[in-house]
Design an enzyme around this catalytic site. Sequence first.
Site, PDB file in Angstrom:
ATOM      1  N   LYS A   1       0.855  -1.184   0.000  1.00  0.00           N
ATOM      2  CA  LYS A   1       0.000   0.000   0.000  1.00  0.00           C
ATOM      3  C   LYS A   1       0.888   1.229   0.000  1.00  0.00           C
ATOM      4  CE  LYS A   1      -1.938   2.975   2.102  1.00  0.00           C
ATOM      5  NZ  LYS A   1      -1.965   4.471   1.856  1.00  0.00           N
TER       6      LYS A   1
ATOM      7  N   GLU B   1       9.250   1.463  11.315  1.00  0.00           N
ATOM      8  CA  GLU B   1      10.357   2.418  11.167  1.00  0.00           C
ATOM      9  C   GLU B   1       9.705   3.793  11.190  1.00  0.00           C
ATOM     10  OE1 GLU B   1      12.409   5.145   9.964  1.00  0.00           O
ATOM     11  OE2 GLU B   1      12.527   4.221   7.976  1.00  0.00           O
TER      12      GLU B   1
ATOM     13  N   CYS C   1      13.631  10.420   7.385  1.00  0.00           N
ATOM     14  CA  CYS C   1      13.435  10.091   8.794  1.00  0.00           C
ATOM     15  C   CYS C   1      14.721  10.230   9.586  1.00  0.00           C
ATOM     16  CB  CYS C   1      12.870   8.685   8.930  1.00  0.00           C
ATOM     17  SG  CYS C   1      13.858   7.420   8.087  1.00  0.00           S
TER      18      CYS C   1
ATOM     19  N   GLU D   1       9.546  16.024  15.353  1.00  0.00           N
ATOM     20  CA  GLU D   1      10.010  15.803  13.992  1.00  0.00           C
ATOM     21  C   GLU D   1       9.291  16.759  13.035  1.00  0.00           C
ATOM     22  OE1 GLU D   1      11.052  12.010  11.217  1.00  0.00           O
ATOM     23  OE2 GLU D   1       8.997  12.095  11.968  1.00  0.00           O
TER      24      GLU D   1
END
Length: 497
Positions: A194, A269, A303, A400
């Site tokens: 997906k 992750e 990331c 973040e």
Amino acid sequence: MPDIAKDQLALDGARQFAGREHGLFIDGEWREPRSGSSFETFNPGDGSRIGRAAAGGEADVDLAVRAARAALDGPWATMKPSERARLLWRLADAIEAHADEFALLETLNNGKPLRDARMFDVPHAVEVLRYNAGWPTKLNGESVNLSGPGTWHAYTVREPVGVVAAIVPWNAPLAMAVAKTAPALAAGCTIILKPAEQTPLTALRLAHLMAEVGFPKGVFNLVTGLGEAAGAALVAHPGVDKVTFTGSTEVGRLIVKGATVNMKRVTLELGGKTPVIVMPDADINRAIEGAARSIFTNAGQICNAGSRLFAHESVFDALVEGVADFAGKLRVGPGLDPDTQMGPVVSAEQKARVLSYIEAGLRDGAKISGQGSAASGPGYFVPPTVLTGTNPQMSVVREEIFGPVLCAMSFSDRDLDAIAAQANDTDYGLGAIVWTQNLSAAHKLARKIKAGTVRVNGGGLDPALPFGGFKQSGWGRENGREGVEAYTEVKSIAIAL
């Protein structure tokens, strides 16, 4: 000299593919979604609509899971490991043969500079496939000596975990799709992919190649759609044995909750707030370029981007000045422009999010010590920005951002425990970067920093090196032996003789 006519022909072909009617790839066939609905895809470089993709939902996910289960129990289970290896290698060759097309689709849909897609994203996907193609023939168990009464022949075997749902992000669509598909197939699993709704194009092209190179029906399935529909249905489906997800920590928490329905195996992750530590003995010129590239590459949408800079006070001013100068000289613009060095962020929503963090930092007392100029026009451009006067209580430091924003802080202490404590003062633990010429300090800091990956004086991703995070940066590891074994279950067998 560039072949302008050839390049234009390739771009026209990529645009044509983007604008096609795209279905869902289930059981080796392209199908319309049961709902008949679709969603638009856009070019972040100019905000223009480039096509539509099928919006899969619960009914489509159920079909895909059934197809994956049938393949798992059928032809895929009986295929020799060497045959799986050859299919993965063949897929790598096919992507390499269509490298320009994949790079153009990635740039059209994600916005990143075309040369980045050509030099990293596509070659990395090819290398990941070839690396994992070596694993099907090497996933062995072991014989075990037992100490209990009697005489026993005992051993372990590794078996595929089963049907895998892979949910991938929009920041590196092709590389992330392959990074999850390759080890899952190497281990003998079947998969439903997906892609992020913002960037489905390279996944769609990948599905065409999967059929062309000869993967059996149902081994690889593709369901495009929204996260709250297709993604949630995959996580909740009782026929899915494992979910592997890369994305935000917030969504990761939802996946953990959903996976408890049938105790799915989960690899996550998630977010990061990677510290870049520059010691006083570092090669400053290399550290400047490394720190700048770590946060400005892919417009900071990585990331493991080095978003927190900790530099010793003796080199702090020179370092900040160098990174600010780097930011000021960056050519920010559409990814298809050959002069572009940093492209747009992926969407209008992401642009607003990043800019809001910069504004919040300024309200909290930070100041802009360097800033590039964002391209004018309708694209989703954010200026590369260096903030100083920041502290660990500010949202720009703690959360973040996923954009080209660097928070720079100095330290005066040479005590490695104190330096590591600053680096570890975060909810995340995905990575860290250390710049020093002191080998002893490098090894000591690497042990003290709570992160899944510590890089010293540069370096990048390699498919042989396990990757994953501590704390709220996720569960499990991808890449390397650990990444493949994450798609297996260990079975113990004991036979009384």
